[in-house]
Design a protein around this motif. Sequence first.
Motif, short mmCIF file in Angstrom:
data_model
loop_
_atom_site.label_atom_id
_atom_site.label_comp_id
_atom_site.label_asym_id
_atom_site.label_seq_id
_atom_site.Cartn_x
_atom_site.Cartn_y
_atom_site.Cartn_z
N PHE A 58 47.53 -68.01 -74.89
CA PHE A 58 46.49 -68.33 -75.88
C PHE A 58 46.15 -67.05 -76.31
CE2 PHE A 58 41.86 -69.09 -76.55
CZ PHE A 58 42.06 -70.34 -77.20
N THR A 59 45.85 -67.36 -77.75
CA THR A 59 45.32 -66.41 -78.81
C THR A 59 43.86 -66.51 -78.55
OG1 THR A 59 47.28 -66.49 -80.25
CG2 THR A 59 45.34 -65.53 -81.02
N SER A 220 48.56 -73.79 -82.98
CA SER A 220 49.30 -74.24 -81.56
C SER A 220 49.74 -72.92 -80.81
CB SER A 220 50.51 -74.90 -81.72
OG SER A 220 51.65 -74.55 -82.66
N TRP A 221 48.86 -71.93 -80.88
CA TRP A 221 48.65 -70.94 -79.81
C TRP A 221 50.09 -70.22 -79.39
CZ3 TRP A 221 47.30 -76.06 -78.27
CH2 TRP A 221 46.22 -76.43 -78.63
N SER A 222 50.86 -70.07 -80.51
CA SER A 222 52.11 -69.49 -80.18
C SER A 222 52.09 -67.99 -79.92
CB SER A 222 52.94 -69.50 -81.58
OG SER A 222 54.11 -68.89 -81.55
N GLY A 228 47.98 -65.16 -85.48
CA GLY A 228 46.60 -65.50 -85.09
C GLY A 228 45.91 -64.44 -84.67
N GLU A 229 46.35 -63.48 -84.07
CA GLU A 229 45.65 -62.25 -83.74
C GLU A 229 45.25 -61.48 -84.83
OE1 GLU A 229 47.48 -59.73 -80.64
OE2 GLU A 229 46.37 -57.61 -81.74
N VAL A 381 48.22 -61.16 -78.55
CA VAL A 381 49.58 -61.79 -78.41
C VAL A 381 50.19 -60.70 -77.59
CG1 VAL A 381 51.34 -63.19 -79.13
CG2 VAL A 381 49.13 -63.13 -80.19
#
Length: 416
Positions: A58-59, A220-222, A228-229, A381
């Motif tokens: 999870f990010t 989608s939390w890749s 995302g970070e 991440v």
Amino acid sequence: MDQQSNASAPPPPLHEPKPRLHLSHSHLALAAPRLNELQREDNDEAVKIPPALVSPAFTPPTTMPGTPDLAGVRIGKDERELGVGMQLEEKEPIVRCIVRARIPTTTGTEVYLHLYENNVDTKEHLAIVFGDTIRSTSLDAPRPGETEMDRMVRGAYTGKLYPGRTSSRLPTDPPIDNTPLSEEAVREKQDRDDAEMSNTEVLQLPLVRIHSECYTGEVSWSARCDCGEQLDEAARLMSLPSLSSRSGAGSGIATPRTPGAPQPHNPGGVIVYLRQEGRGIGLGEKLKAYNLQDLGNDTVEANLLLRHPADGRSYGVARAILRDLKCTRVRLLTNNPDKVRALEGGGVKGESAVPQGEERIRVVRRVGMVPKMWRGEEGGVRGEEVGKYLRTKITKMGHLLAEDQGDRSLDVLTNN
Ligand SMILES: Nc1nc2c(ncn2[C@@H]2O[C@H](COP(=O)(O)OP(=O)(O)OP(=O)(O)O)[C@@H](O)[C@H]2O)c(=O)[nH]1
């Protein structure tokens, strides 16, 4: 019967279809050895079953303390020269901000979301504006026949909206001045030597991030990439109270101010959110690229095997959006030298035609984005896959990271 409407006439469309991107031979040449290998494996019916996917981590939605040097690093000559991975544009795009709205965020910071249209594609590119000093010229410009209500609904108001407000402007607002700068005034501003700016002056420049859409990393939390970070971190840095000197950097805490001393003006920040999913190849193709990565290719090889450029993005729309927001001298949050070159005008074929009365963008400083894992911080991440991805960005895409940071981080990544 025709109904009379007091809504303003819609502006004429800006869109013209974008020419397709061409794949250069050098891209294919790079991919060829791996392609041959794959074909050989295919003939031998020896394609290996990919190793099991690592569960996505999870990010975190919030970022940890720890702040890079926000005064950034000076831009060297090499970073200003044209890169090899960049898509050249035929002409300078024209953009127009269609609507702006206040978004209170989960961290408590309020941002203003600006939605843009442009004349090169039909995508809804965005600018997420932090602070209340950065305004869109095209949004503020009066439109023929519009009412005060029209202006408020499309976000062309000053201050805050409240129930019952009837005017888009406050009594204390100075008149709107949309007169373009004279050539002489532009030249005078451009001639100023950025290298002579002190750190305090540099810290008064807006902090800018050019971010490309990444559905997998943002929604989608890749844990395959750091997108995302980076988005969270850019938002965190732009939400910090004014940092008036380097002494605040590293702690994540703004420099304490002497009581009675003049408060530094907060320059605000902008995340230009470009709809260039998968470095411009789109989500469907990026998912195929992920399957090719699971079959043993890196992020660059996978794109090339799909006959896409390693990086199919362009930044003309970002340039035009920043000019519209009057952010022409900026600190840019990035490790990607193509973004520096492209923002400064290296992304247009031939002579870059900056519209008359407008300034060329100057990236006065580049502020590096170092993954939390590399900074030895919690969160962010992590994992082998993002490690490989970051390593490829450094070795094949020329991402700028200090040697020692890179080396240390590669150790962290490989020992993971
Ligand atoms: N094709 C492809 N695109 C990817 C992959 N991983 C992430 N992306 C895309 O890469 C883009 C993220 O790049 P950015 O974070 O904007 O920029 P950058 O080039 O990494 O440079 P920085 O400014 O240093 O972050 C997004 O469009 C993602 O969807 C991948 O493995 N393959």
